[in-house]
Design a protein around this motif. Structure first.
Motif, PDB file in Angstrom:
ATOM      1  N   GLU A  81      89.373 118.857  19.852  1.00  0.00           N
ATOM      2  CA  GLU A  81      89.539 120.205  19.308  1.00  0.00           C
ATOM      3  C   GLU A  81      88.278 121.039  19.538  1.00  0.00           C
ATOM      4  OE1 GLU A  81      90.555 119.467  15.290  1.00  0.00           O
ATOM      5  OE2 GLU A  81      92.703 119.220  15.690  1.00  0.00           O
ATOM      6  N   TYR A  82      87.122 120.414  19.374  1.00  0.00           N
ATOM      7  CA  TYR A  82      85.863 121.136  19.578  1.00  0.00           C
ATOM      8  C   TYR A  82      85.733 121.594  21.027  1.00  0.00           C
ATOM      9  CZ  TYR A  82      80.886 122.220  19.686  1.00  0.00           C
ATOM     10  OH  TYR A  82      79.697 122.866  19.852  1.00  0.00           O
ATOM     11  N   ILE A  83      85.988 120.678  21.961  1.00  0.00           N
ATOM     12  CA  ILE A  83      85.871 121.020  23.376  1.00  0.00           C
ATOM     13  C   ILE A  83      86.892 122.092  23.753  1.00  0.00           C
ATOM     14  CG2 ILE A  83      86.194 120.129  25.722  1.00  0.00           C
ATOM     15  CD1 ILE A  83      84.958 117.527  24.790  1.00  0.00           C
ATOM     16  N   LEU A  84      88.116 121.987  23.209  1.00  0.00           N
ATOM     17  CA  LEU A  84      89.143 122.990  23.476  1.00  0.00           C
ATOM     18  C   LEU A  84      88.695 124.367  23.010  1.00  0.00           C
ATOM     19  CD1 LEU A  84      92.025 123.531  24.484  1.00  0.00           C
ATOM     20  CD2 LEU A  84      92.829 123.041  22.169  1.00  0.00           C
ATOM     21  N   GLN A  85      88.057 124.427  21.831  1.00  0.00           N
ATOM     22  CA  GLN A  85      87.557 125.714  21.317  1.00  0.00           C
ATOM     23  C   GLN A  85      86.465 126.287  22.209  1.00  0.00           C
ATOM     24  OE1 GLN A  85      86.423 125.980  17.265  1.00  0.00           O
ATOM     25  NE2 GLN A  85      88.238 124.901  16.516  1.00  0.00           N
ATOM     26  N   VAL A  86      85.525 125.430  22.626  1.00  0.00           N
ATOM     27  CA  VAL A  86      84.427 125.900  23.464  1.00  0.00           C
ATOM     28  C   VAL A  86      84.959 126.457  24.776  1.00  0.00           C
ATOM     29  CG1 VAL A  86      82.380 125.191  24.757  1.00  0.00           C
ATOM     30  CG2 VAL A  86      82.745 124.342  22.437  1.00  0.00           C
ATOM     31  N   LEU A  87      85.916 125.724  25.396  1.00  0.00           N
ATOM     32  CA  LEU A  87      86.479 126.198  26.658  1.00  0.00           C
ATOM     33  C   LEU A  87      87.229 127.507  26.483  1.00  0.00           C
ATOM     34  CD1 LEU A  87      87.828 122.825  28.093  1.00  0.00           C
ATOM     35  CD2 LEU A  87      85.866 124.123  28.906  1.00  0.00           C
ATOM     36  N   THR A  88      87.965 127.633  25.368  1.00  0.00           N
ATOM     37  CA  THR A  88      88.701 128.866  25.098  1.00  0.00           C
ATOM     38  C   THR A  88      87.756 130.034  24.911  1.00  0.00           C
ATOM     39  OG1 THR A  88      90.460 127.586  24.047  1.00  0.00           O
ATOM     40  CG2 THR A  88      90.396 129.938  23.579  1.00  0.00           C
ATOM     41  N   GLN A  89      86.655 129.792  24.184  1.00  0.00           N
ATOM     42  CA  GLN A  89      85.690 130.862  23.943  1.00  0.00           C
ATOM     43  C   GLN A  89      85.010 131.274  25.246  1.00  0.00           C
ATOM     44  OE1 GLN A  89      83.159 129.431  20.839  1.00  0.00           O
ATOM     45  NE2 GLN A  89      84.881 129.106  19.441  1.00  0.00           N
ATOM     46  N   ARG A  90      84.697 130.311  26.111  1.00  0.00           N
ATOM     47  CA  ARG A  90      84.087 130.648  27.399  1.00  0.00           C
ATOM     48  C   ARG A  90      85.030 131.514  28.226  1.00  0.00           C
ATOM     49  NH1 ARG A  90      80.987 125.316  29.783  1.00  0.00           N
ATOM     50  NH2 ARG A  90      79.276 125.309  28.284  1.00  0.00           N
ATOM     51  N   SER A  91      86.330 131.176  28.143  1.00  0.00           N
ATOM     52  CA  SER A  91      87.311 131.972  28.876  1.00  0.00           C
ATOM     53  C   SER A  91      87.376 133.382  28.316  1.00  0.00           C
ATOM     54  CB  SER A  91      88.680 131.296  28.788  1.00  0.00           C
ATOM     55  OG  SER A  91      89.653 132.061  29.432  1.00  0.00           O
ATOM     56  N   ASP A  92      87.326 133.485  26.974  1.00  0.00           N
ATOM     57  CA  ASP A  92      87.378 134.797  26.335  1.00  0.00           C
ATOM     58  C   ASP A  92      86.175 135.646  26.713  1.00  0.00           C
ATOM     59  OD1 ASP A  92      89.737 134.151  25.178  1.00  0.00           O
ATOM     60  OD2 ASP A  92      88.895 133.653  23.209  1.00  0.00           O
ATOM     61  N   GLN A  93      85.018 135.002  26.878  1.00  0.00           N
ATOM     62  CA  GLN A  93      83.803 135.752  27.177  1.00  0.00           C
ATOM     63  C   GLN A  93      83.872 136.427  28.542  1.00  0.00           C
ATOM     64  OE1 GLN A  93      80.738 132.857  26.697  1.00  0.00           O
ATOM     65  NE2 GLN A  93      80.947 132.791  24.462  1.00  0.00           N
TER      66      GLN A  93
END
Length: 847
Positions: A81-93
Motif C-alpha cells: 500500500e505504501y509503495i502504491l501510494q508513492v507511485l500514485t503521488q509521483r504520477s500525480d506530480q
C-alpha cells in the motif's frame, strides 16, 4: 503453515529493501527492524508448527501461530500500500494542478493515508512484541534447520501386522521381493529398496517378506530399524544394530558398547558380521546420507558364500537410487492398487464380504477418492464397517471427507502417514505443494502454467546461475521424486522433445489433506462450509456459485491472487466487485501499466487484438503469452496480438514471448528483440522479408533461447539464412513460410530435437540437409517439398517420429539399410500421388 507464510514475507521484504530504497524513504528503517524481528521469530515458529503437526499444541500455541499469520499478512499489505501510494503521488506530480488551493487540498488528503500507514507500522511492532511474550509463556524452543522433536506415535506400527487374509494386491510384489532375497547369485551384500508414496504399503510388504525369511531361518542374524524423521545418531544406530544381532542369536551384547567410540563400534560390527549372513530392514529412510553411511559400515562380502540382504523402504526415489552400488542391487517401485484390487480390499475391510447392491454406487465413489492407496482404503473401510449400512451414512462421509480427515480420530492415522512426507519438506517446497489445493479435484495442471503461478506468488527463491523458471521446475521434480505429486500419463516422446515434466496432480485424499491445512490461506468460491474471517489471500473459483453471497464473503478479504476454472464468463458485476475490492491483486490485473510487479500476462483465447503501450512499463514481466485465437476463430487468422514496438526492448527480464505480430503500424518489433537477451521461447507471426536481418541478429544474441517459432506473412518469404552462429541452447525450431533455400545453419546445429517446417516449398530433398542432425527426435514437414522422391540415405540416428503432409508431387519415400534405426511412428497425409514407402519406416499411417 505459519512458518511458510512468515518465510514468504521475509523473502519478499529482502529484495524490496534492496531495490526500493528510494520508494521506502522515511520508513526504510522501520521495515528493516520488522524484518529483523521476523527473522528472530522463525526458529521458534518451527517448534510451534511441529507441535501442531503432532497434535500436542494447546489453545495458546494455536493463538500464537494465528497471530504470526495475521501480522505477516499485515506487513505484506502495508508495504504494498505504501509503495502504491508513492507511485500514485509521483504520477500525480507530473500532471498540472489548477491553482494553489487545489494543491493544498491535495496535500492534506495525501497526509491521511501516510499517517494511517505510520499507525499500521506501530501496531505491527506492538503485535510482534505480544508474539514474543506468548513465545516465552508457552516455552517454545529454537528449532534449527533439519532438527526435529521426538517423533510422535507412528501410526504405521500397527499397519504391518495385518493378517494374510486382510492383505490384498501384494501377491506378485511379495513373490518378487522374496525371489530377490533368496537368489544365490553372489557372495556380496545385496540392497533391495522399495520406494513409493506414503500409504501404499511399503512397510507391510517388506514386513511380510522379512517374517518369511526369519521363519525359514535363512539368516544368522536380523534387525528391523524404523528410521523415519528422527533417525538415531550414528553411534546409537551402531549400538542398536549390535544389540539386535546379539539378541537374535540369544547372546549377550558386549557390556562396553556405550563407552566404545564410533570407529571402534564399526570395527566390532564388521568383525561380528564377517562370517554371518544377516538381513536388515531400514524402514522409512529419508536421507541419502543415511544410505551412504550404511554402505560404509556393513561388510560387503561374506566369507562363507551367501551374501547378506539390506532392505530399505523410502518415499523419495533419490534415496532408493543411492542404495544401488551395482546391477546386483534392486529397486522396486510400488504402485497404487488397480481398480479391481482396490475394490476387493475395500469390500473386505468394510463388509468382510461383498458390497450390498444399494451401496455400490457411493462405495465406488469412495474407493475412487482413495486412488488406489491401500492405507486409505483399509482405514476408511474399517470406519464404514461400524456405521449403519445406509446410503445416506456412506454419502455423508464421501461428501465430508475433508472435514472428517481433520477431525475424525479414526482417520487420524491416514492423515499422519500421508503427511509424513509433507512434514519432511523444506518450507519453500511446502508452499509449492500446498498450492495444488487451489485446483479442482482430479485437475491435471500443466508444468509451464504451474511454474508461472508459483513464481507470481513468490514461492520460488533466486539461485545464482539459474532462472526462476528452471528453479521452479526443479521444485516440481523434487515433489514428484518425493511421491507427493504424480505425473499424469503422457507421451514419452513429448517429454523428450519438450524437456519438461508433463501435466501433474495430487490424488484426492492428498488434496483433502491439503485443504484441511489451508486454514485461512485460500477461499474456494464453491465451498459453503468455509467461513471468511477476512484473512484469505487467494480466491479459487471452480464452478458457478451464488454471485451475491460470494461477493459478500470476499469483500472482507485481502485477496492477493485469483484463479478461475470456469469455462463460462463470470458476470460483469462480479468481476467489477473483485477489481474494486482487491487493489493489491497480483495475478488478475486491473490497469496494466500500474502492475509494476506483474510477472506473467497470459492472454491466450482472450480475444485481445492490440496491447497498449503501457505494457512497456512492466519491467519485471517474464512471460507474455499473447495468442487471441479462440475455438470459434477460423484457422486462417493468425491469432497473434499487436504490440506497439517503441520501448518494448526495456522488458529485459522477458523469458517467453509467444504469438505476437512482428510489425505494428509504426514500426518493427523485431528491432526491439535485439535487447531481449534472456528469452527462452520466442514465437512471432507475420514477418516481412526485410525483417530477416534483424531477426537473425537478435537470435544470435539470445544465448539461452530454447524454442524459436517464426511465421512469414501470407505467401511471404521467410529470410532466416543469415544466422551464422545459432545459440547452442536451441532445441525446437518451427518455421512457417517460403524458404528460398535450406538454411545452412540448421544442418550444423548439434542440439535440435524437434523441427517443423511448414510451406517452405523447397526444390531440394530436405532430408539431405537434415540427416546430419545428431539429436533430432521429431520431424514434421508440411508442404515442405515440391519434388517426387524423399530418400533416407543415412543419419537420423535418434529420429522417433516422422510427419509428412501436403506434398502433391511426392511419389516415393525410400530408406537405405539402417536408416532411420529408431523410427517408431510415421504419419503421411494428403500425398495423393504417393506409390511407394520403404518397409523400414516402421508403424506407418497413410491417409
Amino acid at each position: 503453515m505459519a512458518e511458510i507464510v512468515l518465510n514468504l514475507v521475509i523473502d519478499n521484504l529482502v529484495p524490496l529493501l534492496k531495490e526500493e530504497v528510494n520508494l521506502l524513504k522515511g520508513v526504510h528503517k522501520e521495515f528493516e527492524s520488522i524484518k529483523v524481528e521476523l527473522e528472530l521469530m522463525k526458529p521458534y515458529l518451527k517448534d510451534a508448527d511441529e507441535r501442531l503437526e503432532r497434535g500436542e499444541s494447546n489453545d495458546g500455541v494455536k493463538a500464537l501461530v494465528k497471530q504470526v499469520r495475521k501480522v505477516s499478512y499485515r506487513i505484506e499489505d502495508v508495504v504494498d500500500e505504501y509503495i502504491l501510494q508513492v507511485l500514485t503521488q509521483r504520477s500525480d506530480q507530473r500532471r498540472e494542478f489548477i491553482g494553489c488551493l487545489y494543491k493544498a487540498a491535495r496535500s492534506i488528503i495525501k497526509c491521511r493515508p501516510r499517517h494511517k500507514i505510520a499507525s499500521e507500522i506501530q501496531e505491527i511492532k506492538a503485535t510482534i512484541r505480544e508474539i514474543h511474550q506468548l513465545r516465552d509463556r508457552y516455552n517454545l524452543q529454537v528449532k534449527e534447520e533439519g532438527s526435529s522433536s521426538k517423533t510422535w506415535h507412528d501410526p504405521r506400527v500397527s499397519f504391518p501386522f495385518l493378517d494374510d487374509d486382510e492383505v490384498v494386491g501384494i501377491e506378485s510384489q511379495r513373490a518378487q521381493l522374496k525371489s530377490w532375497m533368496e537368489e544365490d547369485v553372489s557372495s556380496k551384500r545385496r540392497a533391495i529398496s522399495v520406494v513409493g508414496e506414503g500409504g501404499l504399503g511399503k512397510t507391510t510388504l517388506v514386513k511380510k517378506v522379512y517374517d518369511d525369511q526369519i521363519a525359514a531361518k535363512e539368516f544368522a542374524c536380523h534387525a528391523w530399524i524404523t528410521v523415519s524423521q528422527s533417525p538415531p545418531n550414528r553411534k546409537e544406530l551402531l549400538m542398536t544394530l549390535m544389540t539386535k544381532f546379539y539378541k537374535t542369536n540369544e547372546e549377550s551384547p558386549p557390556s562396553d558398547l556405550e563407552t566404545t567410540d564410533e570407529s571402534s563400534l564399526i570395527e566390532k560390527l564388521r568383525e561380528y558380521l564377517q562370517d554371518k549372513r544377516c538381513v536388515i530392514v531400514f524402514d522409512d529412510v529419508r536421507k541419502i546420507q543415511f544410505c551412504y553411511f550404511i554402505r560404509s559400515v556393513l561388510p560387503n562380502n561374506n566369507k562363507k558364500g551367501k551374501g547378506s540382504r539390506v532392505n530399505i523402504t523410502a518415499r523419495n526415489n533419490d534415496v532408493a537410487t543411492s542404495t544401488k552400488e551395482s546391477s546386483f542391487d534392486m529397486i522396486y517401485k510400488l504402485k497404487r492398487l488397480p481398480d479391481d484390487k482396490a475394490w476387493q480390499l475395500f469390500c473386505k475391510s468394510a463388509f468382510q464380504s461383498d458390497c450390498p447392491r444399494e451401496l455400490e454406487k457411493v462405495c465406488h465413489e469412495i474407493v475412487k477418492k482413495c486412488n488406489g492407496v491401500p492405507l486409505a482404503i483399509v482405514t476408511i473401510g474399517r470406519l464404514l464397517s461400524n456405521k449403519d449400512k445406509m446410503v445416506s451414512e456412506f454419502q455423508r462421509l464421501h461428501d465430508r471427507l475433508g472435514s472428517e480427515l481433520k477431525s475424525n480420530p479414526h482417520l487420524e492415522d491416514v492423515k499422519k502417514i500421508i503427511l509424513l512426507s509433507y512434514v519432511d519438506l523444506p518450507y519453500h517446497l511446502r508452499a509449492c505443494f500446498l498450492y495444488f489445493g487451489i485446483f479442482p479435484e482430479d485437475y491435471p495442471i500443466r508444468c509451464g502454467r504451474l511454474v508461472r503461478l508459483w513464481i507470481a506468488e513468490g514461492f520460488v527463491k533466486e539461485e545464482s546461475g539459474k532462472t526462476l523458471e528452471e528453479i521452479a521446475e526443479e521444485y516440481l521434480k523434487e515433489l514428484i521424486h518425493r511421491s507427493l505429486v504424480q505425473m499424469v500419463v503422457q507421451d514419452p516422446l513429448d517429454y523428450k522433445v519438450r524437456k519438461k515434466v508433463g501435466p501433474c496432480k495430487v490424488h484426492d485424499i492428498m488434496r483433502e489433506i491439503i485443504l484441511s491445512k489451508y486454514e485461512d490461506l485460500v477461499l474456494l468460491a464453491n465451498d459453503d462450509s468455509i467461513s471468511d474471517d477476512g484473512q484469505f489471500r487467494c480466491l479459487s473459483i471452480h464452478n458457478k456459485t451464488n454471485d451475491n453471497v460470494m461477493i459478500n464473503r470476499i469483500t472482507k478479504s485481502r485477496i492477493r491472487s485469483g484463479i478461475t476454472f470456469m469455462r463460462d464468463e463470470l458476470p460483469e458485476s462480479f468481476m467489477g466487485t473483485l477489481m474494486a475490492n482487491f487493489k493489491l491483486l497480483k495475478v488478475l490485473p486491473k490497469s496494466i501499466g500500474k502492475l509494476r510487479y506483474l510477472l506473467t500476462l497470459d492472454l491466450k483465447q482472450s480475444r485481445v487484438v492490440v496491447l497498449p503501450i503501457e505494457i512497456n512499463k512492466l519491467h519485471k514481466l517474464r512471460h507474455l503469452l499473447a495468442s487471441n485465437r479462440s475455438p470459434d476463430v477460423i484457422r486462417s487468422e493468425s491469432g497473434a496480438v499487436k504490440i506497439q514496438a517503441e520501448g518494448f526492448g526495456c522488458l529485459k527480464d522477458l523469458q517467453v514471448l509467444k504469438s505476437v505480430e512482428a510489425n505494428d503500424d509504426g514500426g518493427s518489433l523485431v528491432k526491439e528483440l535485439i535487447k531481449l537477451r534472456q528469452l527462452r521461447k520466442l514465437g512471432m507471426k507475420n514477418l516481412k522479408r526485410e525483417d530477416g536481418k534483424d531477426l537473425c541478429i537478435a537470435v544470435e544474441n539470445m544465448s539461452h533461447l530454447q524454442s524459436l517459432s517464426v511465421e512469414a506473412t501470407l505467401f511471404g518469404i521467410l529470410d532466416v539464412q543469415q544466422i551464422s552462429s545459432p545459440p547452442d541452447s536451441l532445441q525446437r525450431l518451427f518455421l512457417i513460410g517460403h524458404l528460398e533455400k535450406s538454411p545452412d545453419w540448421i544442418s550444423k546445429h548439434q542440439n535440435l530435437i524437434s523441427i517443423r517446417l511448414v510451406y517452405p516449398r523447397l526444390t531440394e530433398d530436405p532430408l539431405k540437409f537434415l540427416q546430419t542432425l545428431p539429436s533430432l527426435l521429431k520431424l514434421e514437414l508440411v508442404r515442405a517439398y515440391d519434388g517426387k522422391f524423399l530418400h533416407f540415405e543415412g543419419g537420423f540416428q535418434k529420429l522417433e517420429r516422422l510427419y509428412l503432409s501436403l506434398m502433391p508431387e511426392l511419389i516415393s519415400v525410400k530408406a537405405d539399410t539402417g536408416a532411420p534405426p529408431l523410427l517408431k511412428f510415421a504419419n503421411i497425409l494428403e500425398c495423393p500421388r504417393l506409390e511407394e514407402v520403404a518397409e523400414k519406416i516402421g508403424n506407418i499411417f497413410i491417409f
